[in-house]
Write an enzyme that holds these catalytic residues in place. Structure first.
Site, short mmCIF file in Angstrom:
data_model
loop_
_atom_site.label_atom_id
_atom_site.label_comp_id
_atom_site.label_asym_id
_atom_site.label_seq_id
_atom_site.Cartn_x
_atom_site.Cartn_y
_atom_site.Cartn_z
N ARG A 1 -14.04 1.03 -6.57
CA ARG A 1 -15.29 1.39 -5.90
C ARG A 1 -16.23 2.01 -6.94
O ARG A 1 -15.79 2.79 -7.80
CB ARG A 1 -15.04 2.38 -4.75
CG ARG A 1 -14.45 1.77 -3.49
CD ARG A 1 -15.39 0.78 -2.81
NE ARG A 1 -14.80 0.17 -1.61
CZ ARG A 1 -14.14 -0.99 -1.59
NH1 ARG A 1 -13.99 -1.69 -2.71
NH2 ARG A 1 -13.67 -1.47 -0.46
N GLU B 1 -24.48 -0.48 -5.71
CA GLU B 1 -24.41 -1.93 -5.53
C GLU B 1 -24.93 -2.42 -4.18
O GLU B 1 -25.28 -3.59 -4.03
CB GLU B 1 -22.96 -2.41 -5.70
CG GLU B 1 -22.03 -2.01 -4.56
CD GLU B 1 -20.60 -2.55 -4.74
OE1 GLU B 1 -20.02 -2.33 -5.81
OE2 GLU B 1 -20.08 -3.17 -3.80
N HIS C 1 -18.77 -7.54 -7.35
CA HIS C 1 -17.73 -7.31 -6.33
C HIS C 1 -17.06 -8.63 -5.95
O HIS C 1 -16.95 -8.96 -4.77
CB HIS C 1 -18.34 -6.62 -5.10
CG HIS C 1 -17.35 -5.72 -4.41
ND1 HIS C 1 -17.66 -4.44 -3.99
CD2 HIS C 1 -16.06 -5.92 -4.04
CE1 HIS C 1 -16.60 -3.90 -3.40
NE2 HIS C 1 -15.62 -4.78 -3.43
P1 NAI Z 1 -3.29 0.85 -1.71
O1 NAI Z 1 -3.53 1.73 -0.54
O2 NAI Z 1 -2.12 -0.08 -1.69
O3 NAI Z 1 -3.20 1.73 -3.05
C1 NAI Z 1 -4.09 2.74 -3.37
C2 NAI Z 1 -3.32 3.82 -4.09
O4 NAI Z 1 -4.25 4.77 -4.60
C3 NAI Z 1 -2.33 4.57 -3.20
O5 NAI Z 1 -1.04 4.54 -3.78
C4 NAI Z 1 -2.90 5.99 -3.16
O6 NAI Z 1 -1.89 6.99 -3.08
C5 NAI Z 1 -3.63 6.05 -4.48
N1 NAI Z 1 -4.62 7.12 -4.57
C6 NAI Z 1 -5.34 7.71 -3.59
N2 NAI Z 1 -6.14 8.67 -4.11
C7 NAI Z 1 -5.89 8.69 -5.44
C8 NAI Z 1 -6.38 9.47 -6.52
N3 NAI Z 1 -7.27 10.43 -6.33
N4 NAI Z 1 -5.90 9.22 -7.76
C9 NAI Z 1 -4.98 8.26 -7.97
N5 NAI Z 1 -4.48 7.49 -6.99
C10 NAI Z 1 -4.93 7.70 -5.74
O7 NAI Z 1 -4.66 0.03 -1.91
P2 NAI Z 1 -4.88 -1.31 -2.73
O8 NAI Z 1 -4.73 -2.48 -1.83
O9 NAI Z 1 -4.08 -1.27 -3.97
O10 NAI Z 1 -6.46 -1.19 -3.06
C11 NAI Z 1 -6.96 -0.21 -3.95
C12 NAI Z 1 -8.48 -0.22 -3.92
O11 NAI Z 1 -8.97 -1.42 -4.48
C13 NAI Z 1 -9.10 -0.21 -2.51
O12 NAI Z 1 -9.15 1.09 -1.97
C14 NAI Z 1 -10.47 -0.75 -2.78
O13 NAI Z 1 -11.34 0.32 -3.11
C15 NAI Z 1 -10.29 -1.63 -4.01
N6 NAI Z 1 -10.46 -3.05 -3.70
C16 NAI Z 1 -11.44 -3.75 -4.39
C17 NAI Z 1 -11.64 -5.10 -4.16
C18 NAI Z 1 -12.64 -5.90 -4.94
O14 NAI Z 1 -12.94 -7.05 -4.57
N7 NAI Z 1 -13.21 -5.38 -6.03
C19 NAI Z 1 -10.86 -5.79 -3.12
C20 NAI Z 1 -9.84 -4.99 -2.51
C21 NAI Z 1 -9.67 -3.66 -2.78
#
Ligand code: NAI
Length: 326
Positions: A230, A259, A291
């Site tokens: 993000r 964005e 994105h």
């Molecule tokens: P997920 O929920 O499987 O993993 C996210 C991890 O981040 C969790 O293990 C959580 O404990 C950890 N986390 C939370 N706060 C944190 C912090 N302050 N410092 C370090 N780690 C922290 O989510 P997933 O599926 O891996 O997605 C991650 C992110 O990717 C989403 O939240 C979204 O923002 C982004 N995303 C971007 C996309 C794109 O097209 N550019 C598409 C899909 C997701």
């Protein structure tokens, strides 16, 4: 027949959702983003379906509730664009928690390879019959250290890819994930030891502008910053300052703080009034993609399938497995 207003849709959404249509759910695709100016378009619909740059703030929630819209189906995993507090107890919200972690991780690695081996510059050069290699020197990824912030589904997929390249993989996450193939470490150690830092955590109050002047100072000289999560995880002004001094060697940005008004749209015939973005785009060691990390056939199909299931379960009064804000 139940009705759903889909906001911020593109041709690829219409195509993938067409494959998973339901005879009891009537969909109307709108190109507009959902926000306070467009919320009236949701009138007479039972539910709305939204994406990452729709703005579902407390005013939008209140208007939707007044219109009798009972469900917001997010066709993405992140939900930082929804005022959950305002929606609690008023509107049911579902999301797509996982569709293809590989799509995002592969895009992140694509940006690392492009920036390191300067493929974006080589492509332009050879098209102009310039076959010089001056200035295109990269480094071996093998033996280098990557720091992954957020070791959830995408972070784990990224770790596997980096391991495949023979890299040392460090990870920081407040919660340990047994599936993570790297070494869990503190944020401080990750900043000081990583040659490449890749962000894979959701945006929340704790990590707003996590990459800033202070944290960049702790990093190795020439560190690569990759952000496919993000935009607001990075203080863009601080990042630009660090690129100018050489502290940051390269940046791959699939997301950007501001964005919302720009990404997903074609402004190629217009002047962009965002000097920060223009500065980033002008830098030879920066790649901005709009994105698009999620944009693979597999991810689009999975998003459509899960979103339609979320909507169907809501209309059928079934348990909502992917509900947030309960
Ligand atoms: P997920 O929920 O499987 O993993 C996210 C991890 O981040 C969790 O293990 C959580 O404990 C950890 N986390 C939370 N706060 C944190 C912090 N302050 N410092 C370090 N780690 C922290 O989510 P997933 O599926 O891996 O997605 C991650 C992110 O990717 C989403 O939240 C979204 O923002 C982004 N995303 C971007 C996309 C794109 O097209 N550019 C598409 C899909 C997701």
């Amino acid at each position: 027949m139940k009705t759903v207003a889909f906001f911020d849709t593109k041709s690829y959404d219409r195509e993938s959702f067409g494959k998973f249509s339901d005879s009891n759910i009537k969909i109307r695709f709108f190109e507009n983003k959902l926000n306070i100016d467009t919320v009236s378009m949701a009138k007479n619909y039972d539910a709305v379906c939204v994406f990452v740059n729709d703005s579902i703030d407390s005013h939008v929630v209140s208007e939707l509730e007044k219109m009798g819209v009972g469900h917001i189906a997010l066709r993405c995993s992140g939900y930082n664009n929804v005022d959950l507090k305002a929606a609690k107890g008023k509107i049911r919200i579902t999301r797509v928690p996982s569709y293809s972690p590989y799509a995002i991780a592969e895009h992140a690695m694509g940006m690392i390879l492009t920036l390191n081996r300067k493929l974006h510059r080589a492509y332009i050069r050879t098209r102009d019959h310039n076959f010089s290699l001056e200035g295109l020197t990269g480094f071996d990824l093998h033996g280098k250290t990557v720091g992954i912030i957020g070791t959830g589904k995408i972070g784990c997929a990224m770790a596997e890819i980096c391991r495949g390249f023979g890299m040392k993989v460090l990870g920081f996450d407040p919660y340990t994930n047994s599936l993570f193939c790297g070494e869990n470490t503190s944020l401080e150690a990750l900043f000081s030891q990583s040659d490449i830092i890749s962000l894979h955590c959701p945006l929340n109050k704790e990590n707003y502008k996590l990459i800033n002047k202070n944290t960049l100072e702790k990093c190795k000289d020439g560190v690569f910053i990759i952000n496919t999560s993000r935009g607001k995880l990075v203080d863009t002004a601080d990042l630009i300052a660090a690129i100018k001094t050489g502290k940051v060697g390269a940046a791959g940005l699939d997301v950007y703080e501001e964005e919302t008004e720009l990404f997903f749209e074609d402004y190629s015939d217009e002047i962009i009034h965002d000097d920060t973005l223009s500065t980033l785009i002008s830098m030879p060691n920066v790649i901005v993609t709009s994105h698009q990390a999620f944009l693979t056939r597999e991810a689009l199909n999975a998003i459509a399938e899960t979103t339609m299931k979320n909507l169907k379960d809501y209309f059928d009064g079934k348990e909502l497995k992917n509900e947030i804000c309960i």
